[in-house]
Motif scaffolding. Structure first.
Motif, PDB file in Angstrom:
ATOM      1  N   ALA A 146     -55.570 -44.081 -28.775  1.00  0.00           N
ATOM      2  CA  ALA A 146     -54.559 -43.511 -27.882  1.00  0.00           C
ATOM      3  C   ALA A 146     -55.018 -43.577 -26.431  1.00  0.00           C
ATOM      4  CB  ALA A 146     -54.300 -42.060 -28.279  1.00  0.00           C
ATOM      5  N   GLY A 147     -54.055 -43.675 -25.537  1.00  0.00           N
ATOM      6  CA  GLY A 147     -54.367 -43.707 -24.103  1.00  0.00           C
ATOM      7  C   GLY A 147     -53.136 -44.128 -23.333  1.00  0.00           C
ATOM      8  N   GLU A 148     -53.112 -43.816 -22.056  1.00  0.00           N
ATOM      9  CA  GLU A 148     -51.905 -44.128 -21.252  1.00  0.00           C
ATOM     10  C   GLU A 148     -51.918 -45.546 -20.717  1.00  0.00           C
ATOM     11  OE1 GLU A 148     -53.933 -41.411 -20.274  1.00  0.00           O
ATOM     12  OE2 GLU A 148     -52.820 -40.028 -21.570  1.00  0.00           O
ATOM     13  N   VAL A 149     -53.104 -46.173 -20.657  1.00  0.00           N
ATOM     14  CA  VAL A 149     -53.191 -47.458 -19.960  1.00  0.00           C
ATOM     15  C   VAL A 149     -53.694 -48.552 -20.909  1.00  0.00           C
ATOM     16  CG1 VAL A 149     -54.111 -48.659 -17.932  1.00  0.00           C
ATOM     17  CG2 VAL A 149     -53.745 -46.185 -17.840  1.00  0.00           C
ATOM     18  N   THR A 150     -52.880 -49.596 -21.086  1.00  0.00           N
ATOM     19  CA  THR A 150     -53.297 -50.749 -21.892  1.00  0.00           C
ATOM     20  C   THR A 150     -53.696 -51.876 -20.941  1.00  0.00           C
ATOM     21  OG1 THR A 150     -51.749 -50.075 -23.595  1.00  0.00           O
ATOM     22  CG2 THR A 150     -52.628 -52.305 -23.777  1.00  0.00           C
ATOM     23  N   ILE A 151     -54.862 -52.463 -21.228  1.00  0.00           N
ATOM     24  CA  ILE A 151     -55.473 -53.425 -20.298  1.00  0.00           C
ATOM     25  C   ILE A 151     -55.754 -54.733 -21.018  1.00  0.00           C
ATOM     26  CG2 ILE A 151     -57.553 -53.844 -18.876  1.00  0.00           C
ATOM     27  CD1 ILE A 151     -57.798 -50.655 -18.846  1.00  0.00           C
ATOM     28  N   ARG A 152     -55.377 -55.857 -20.387  1.00  0.00           N
ATOM     29  CA  ARG A 152     -55.847 -57.161 -20.888  1.00  0.00           C
ATOM     30  C   ARG A 152     -57.236 -57.365 -20.298  1.00  0.00           C
ATOM     31  NH1 ARG A 152     -55.950 -62.629 -19.989  1.00  0.00           N
ATOM     32  NH2 ARG A 152     -54.982 -62.616 -17.936  1.00  0.00           N
ATOM     33  N   VAL A 153     -58.227 -57.407 -21.178  1.00  0.00           N
ATOM     34  CA  VAL A 153     -59.622 -57.408 -20.713  1.00  0.00           C
ATOM     35  C   VAL A 153     -60.001 -58.805 -20.215  1.00  0.00           C
ATOM     36  CG1 VAL A 153     -62.028 -56.991 -21.373  1.00  0.00           C
ATOM     37  CG2 VAL A 153     -60.199 -55.570 -22.366  1.00  0.00           C
ATOM     38  N   HIS A 154     -60.498 -58.872 -18.987  1.00  0.00           N
ATOM     39  CA  HIS A 154     -61.005 -60.146 -18.444  1.00  0.00           C
ATOM     40  C   HIS A 154     -62.501 -60.284 -18.719  1.00  0.00           C
ATOM     41  CE1 HIS A 154     -57.623 -61.303 -15.425  1.00  0.00           C
ATOM     42  NE2 HIS A 154     -57.134 -60.554 -16.399  1.00  0.00           N
ATOM     43  N   TYR A 155     -63.251 -59.225 -18.404  1.00  0.00           N
ATOM     44  CA  TYR A 155     -64.713 -59.264 -18.575  1.00  0.00           C
ATOM     45  C   TYR A 155     -65.213 -57.939 -19.131  1.00  0.00           C
ATOM     46  CZ  TYR A 155     -64.521 -63.138 -15.180  1.00  0.00           C
ATOM     47  OH  TYR A 155     -64.251 -64.302 -14.523  1.00  0.00           O
ATOM     48  N   SER A 156     -66.326 -58.025 -19.865  1.00  0.00           N
ATOM     49  CA  SER A 156     -67.106 -56.849 -20.202  1.00  0.00           C
ATOM     50  C   SER A 156     -68.549 -57.165 -19.805  1.00  0.00           C
ATOM     51  CB  SER A 156     -66.977 -56.534 -21.695  1.00  0.00           C
ATOM     52  OG  SER A 156     -67.695 -55.357 -22.034  1.00  0.00           O
ATOM     53  N   GLU A 168     -56.600 -56.478 -16.338  1.00  0.00           N
ATOM     54  CA  GLU A 168     -55.292 -56.268 -15.731  1.00  0.00           C
ATOM     55  C   GLU A 168     -54.450 -55.348 -16.607  1.00  0.00           C
ATOM     56  OE1 GLU A 168     -52.307 -59.608 -14.464  1.00  0.00           O
ATOM     57  OE2 GLU A 168     -54.386 -60.253 -14.175  1.00  0.00           O
ATOM     58  N   VAL A 169     -53.792 -54.379 -15.985  1.00  0.00           N
ATOM     59  CA  VAL A 169     -52.930 -53.460 -16.730  1.00  0.00           C
ATOM     60  C   VAL A 169     -51.728 -54.236 -17.263  1.00  0.00           C
ATOM     61  CG1 VAL A 169     -51.426 -51.426 -16.519  1.00  0.00           C
ATOM     62  CG2 VAL A 169     -53.648 -51.479 -15.338  1.00  0.00           C
ATOM     63  N   VAL A 170     -51.440 -54.066 -18.586  1.00  0.00           N
ATOM     64  CA  VAL A 170     -50.222 -54.682 -19.146  1.00  0.00           C
ATOM     65  C   VAL A 170     -49.164 -53.632 -19.450  1.00  0.00           C
ATOM     66  CG1 VAL A 170     -51.316 -56.761 -20.086  1.00  0.00           C
ATOM     67  CG2 VAL A 170     -51.228 -54.708 -21.502  1.00  0.00           C
ATOM     68  N   ASP A 171     -49.604 -52.385 -19.577  1.00  0.00           N
ATOM     69  CA  ASP A 171     -48.643 -51.321 -19.880  1.00  0.00           C
ATOM     70  C   ASP A 171     -49.261 -49.996 -19.439  1.00  0.00           C
ATOM     71  OD1 ASP A 171     -46.201 -50.399 -21.115  1.00  0.00           O
ATOM     72  OD2 ASP A 171     -47.494 -49.442 -22.609  1.00  0.00           O
ATOM     73  N   SER A 172     -48.442 -49.126 -18.810  1.00  0.00           N
ATOM     74  CA  SER A 172     -49.000 -47.851 -18.372  1.00  0.00           C
ATOM     75  C   SER A 172     -47.964 -46.742 -18.461  1.00  0.00           C
ATOM     76  CB  SER A 172     -49.495 -47.967 -16.924  1.00  0.00           C
ATOM     77  OG  SER A 172     -49.872 -46.698 -16.442  1.00  0.00           O
ATOM     78  N   ALA A 173     -48.385 -45.617 -19.059  1.00  0.00           N
ATOM     79  CA  ALA A 173     -47.529 -44.433 -19.109  1.00  0.00           C
ATOM     80  C   ALA A 173     -47.967 -43.438 -18.039  1.00  0.00           C
ATOM     81  CB  ALA A 173     -47.611 -43.802 -20.494  1.00  0.00           C
ATOM     82  N   ASP A 211     -51.876 -54.340 -12.183  1.00  0.00           N
ATOM     83  CA  ASP A 211     -52.992 -53.747 -11.417  1.00  0.00           C
ATOM     84  C   ASP A 211     -54.330 -54.183 -12.020  1.00  0.00           C
ATOM     85  OD1 ASP A 211     -51.157 -52.391  -9.908  1.00  0.00           O
ATOM     86  OD2 ASP A 211     -51.655 -50.387 -10.680  1.00  0.00           O
ATOM     87  N   LYS A 212     -55.294 -54.455 -11.143  1.00  0.00           N
ATOM     88  CA  LYS A 212     -56.653 -54.777 -11.608  1.00  0.00           C
ATOM     89  C   LYS A 212     -57.462 -53.482 -11.654  1.00  0.00           C
ATOM     90  CE  LYS A 212     -56.616 -59.534 -10.206  1.00  0.00           C
ATOM     91  NZ  LYS A 212     -56.735 -60.449  -9.108  1.00  0.00           N
ATOM     92  N   VAL A 213     -58.096 -53.247 -12.791  1.00  0.00           N
ATOM     93  CA  VAL A 213     -58.751 -51.949 -13.001  1.00  0.00           C
ATOM     94  C   VAL A 213     -60.110 -52.108 -13.682  1.00  0.00           C
ATOM     95  CG1 VAL A 213     -56.597 -50.615 -13.119  1.00  0.00           C
ATOM     96  CG2 VAL A 213     -57.527 -51.651 -15.213  1.00  0.00           C
ATOM     97  N   ILE A 214     -60.909 -51.036 -13.560  1.00  0.00           N
ATOM     98  CA  ILE A 214     -62.228 -50.940 -14.204  1.00  0.00           C
ATOM     99  C   ILE A 214     -62.216 -49.692 -15.084  1.00  0.00           C
ATOM    100  CG2 ILE A 214     -64.712 -50.629 -13.803  1.00  0.00           C
ATOM    101  CD1 ILE A 214     -64.179 -51.482 -10.849  1.00  0.00           C
ATOM    102  N   ALA A 215     -62.833 -49.779 -16.271  1.00  0.00           N
ATOM    103  CA  ALA A 215     -63.042 -48.568 -17.084  1.00  0.00           C
ATOM    104  C   ALA A 215     -64.447 -48.659 -17.677  1.00  0.00           C
ATOM    105  CB  ALA A 215     -61.995 -48.455 -18.176  1.00  0.00           C
ATOM    106  N   PRO A 262     -59.067 -47.908 -10.090  1.00  0.00           N
ATOM    107  CA  PRO A 262     -58.526 -49.157  -9.535  1.00  0.00           C
ATOM    108  C   PRO A 262     -59.660 -50.026  -8.982  1.00  0.00           C
ATOM    109  CG  PRO A 262     -57.824 -47.230  -8.242  1.00  0.00           C
ATOM    110  CD  PRO A 262     -58.661 -46.708  -9.354  1.00  0.00           C
ATOM    111  N   LEU A 263     -59.548 -51.337  -9.165  1.00  0.00           N
ATOM    112  CA  LEU A 263     -60.572 -52.240  -8.616  1.00  0.00           C
ATOM    113  C   LEU A 263     -60.571 -52.087  -7.097  1.00  0.00           C
ATOM    114  CD1 LEU A 263     -62.530 -54.675  -9.357  1.00  0.00           C
ATOM    115  CD2 LEU A 263     -60.643 -56.142  -8.593  1.00  0.00           C
TER     116      LEU A 263
END
Ligand SMILES: NC(=O)c1ccc[n+]([C@@H]2O[C@H](COP(=O)([O-])OP(=O)(O)OC[C@H]3O[C@@H](n4cnc5c(N)ncnc54)[C@H](OP(=O)(O)O)[C@@H]3O)[C@@H](O)[C@H]2O)c1
Length: 331
Positions: A31-41, A72-77, A85-89, A115-116
């Motif tokens: 569960a979570g509000e933000v779904t991200i297409r992962v570019h790098y780990s 990159e965010v693909v879906d956000s609640a 949006d480009k993001v880091i987690a 946010p990146l």
């Protein structure tokens, strides 16, 4: 999006840790509000302990590994984040109790997402990852306690590791006189290239004979190793010096005295990158994108493809890795 590839850490019927690539679907993400297409780990020592079972790191099986991710965010609640949006987690439960960065997609609570910052690209964000965030957090904590270049030299232990190398680079560009303590004589040139003004070899110090107070040498210290070396660090601090205790590469124990604290006013600061609140997290990432951005990130970092990930962990467990490793997932 469905199905997508993920590196999943699980247990077999004998509770032995087993890990490998699996196909996953979006409904299997946590569960979570933000779904991200992962570019790098990236790979941190903790990731290697988790993936190999060498350390009891995973708190929920099965779990996608990878404590760091960006993309990159693909879906956000959550109104703070929009698709594209480009993001880091990094950190929190990511990769230990919540599906992590070793997957083409990740879903996490919005409170874990940053946010990146302008000044960093996604690759650089993962070249830094938890190691860079932690090094920077240690420096920020020491600065908040009065550390400044004019106060005197700063020693960095575990110098050739991910946190150590990044801390040397950051401190040197801030104008500190950095002394690198290392066990690796052959890496002296590398450490000088990163900005170390002096190299101290572990073999030159008899850690069994360190007295409670030794000659005062350091205004600041970034300690990645703990144990006898942290005792030596404390005993050699200058008046009002600050020590950032980050790691336990040698030992989680310290056998020391209060004398540096009560006779020299030394501050021993704990550094925990895991559950740092949003304002500090953002402030540290913004510094990583500006005045703390390492000048030698490319020299410190190597990149591997996602498919090479399963074979990459052993080198970390056996101390054969230098600097940082970025994992290219969907870039
Ligand atoms: N507090 C936090 O939030 C946080 C976050 C990230 C990492 N950490 C911890 O910080 C430490 C460093 O992380 P890292 O990613 O830089 O690890 P790393 O890349 O494995 O580097 C650790 C370095 O410590 C030195 N070292 C290793 N074994 C040692 C021993 N037995 N005695 C003395 N020195 C030894 C080595 O450097 P030299 O040979 O150059 O001395 C090694 O390169 C780890 O303990 C990690 O778990 C903590």
């Amino acid at each position: 999006m469905n199905p997508f590839k993920a590196f999943v850490i699980d247990q077999d019927e004998n509770r032995k840790v087993v890990a490998g690539m699996r196909a996953m679907s979006a409904d299997q993400l946590d569960a979570g509000e933000v779904t991200i297409r992962v570019h790098y780990s990236s790979i941190n020592y903790k990731d290697a302990l988790a993936a190999t079972g060498a350390g009891k790191i995973i708190r929920r099986f099965p779990c996608v590994g990878g404590i760091d991710l960006c993309g990159e965010v693909v879906d956000s609640a959550d109104a703070r984040f929009q698709p594209g949006d480009k993001v880091i987690a990094t950190s929190f439960d990511i990769g230990v109790a919540h599906h992590g960065g070793y997957a083409e997609y990740a879903r996490v609570p919005a409170g874990w997402v940053v946010p990146l910052p302008a000044g960093l690209d996604l690759f650089e964000a993962m070249a830094l990852g938890t190691a860079g965030f932690t090094a920077a957090l240690g420096i920020v904590r020491m600065e908040d306690n009065g550390l400044a270049p004019a106060n005197g030299p700063v020693v960095v232990t575990g110098a050739t590791g991910g946190v150590g190398a990044l801390a040397i680079d950051m401190l040197a560009q801030l104008g500190y006189h950095v002394v690198a303590l290392t066990g690796k004589e052959a890496e002296a040139d590398y450490l000088e290239m990163l900005g170390a003004a002096e190299i101290l070899l572990r073999s030159s110090i008899d850690f069994d004979k360190v007295r409670p107070l030794e000659a005062a040498r350091w205004a600041g210290a970034v300690d990645n190793v703990g144990g006898q070396i942290l005792h030596w660090v404390l005993a050699t601090m200058k008046q009002a010096g600050t020590v950032a205790s980050i790691g336990n590469a040698a030992s989680f124990k310290i056998d020391t005295t209060v004398f540096p604290l009560i006779l020299r006013g030394v501050s021993l600061l704990g550094v925990d990158s895991g559950y740092m609140g949003f304002p500090t997290r953002l402030r540290v990432w913004e510094r990583l994108a500006t005045d703390l951005k390492p000048r030698h990130l490319a020299a410190i970092t190597r990149t591997i493809d996602f498919d090479a990930l399963p074979g990459a962990f052993d080198d970390f467990i056996h101390g054969r890795v230098k600097g940082r490793t970025v994992v290219r997932i969907g870039a």
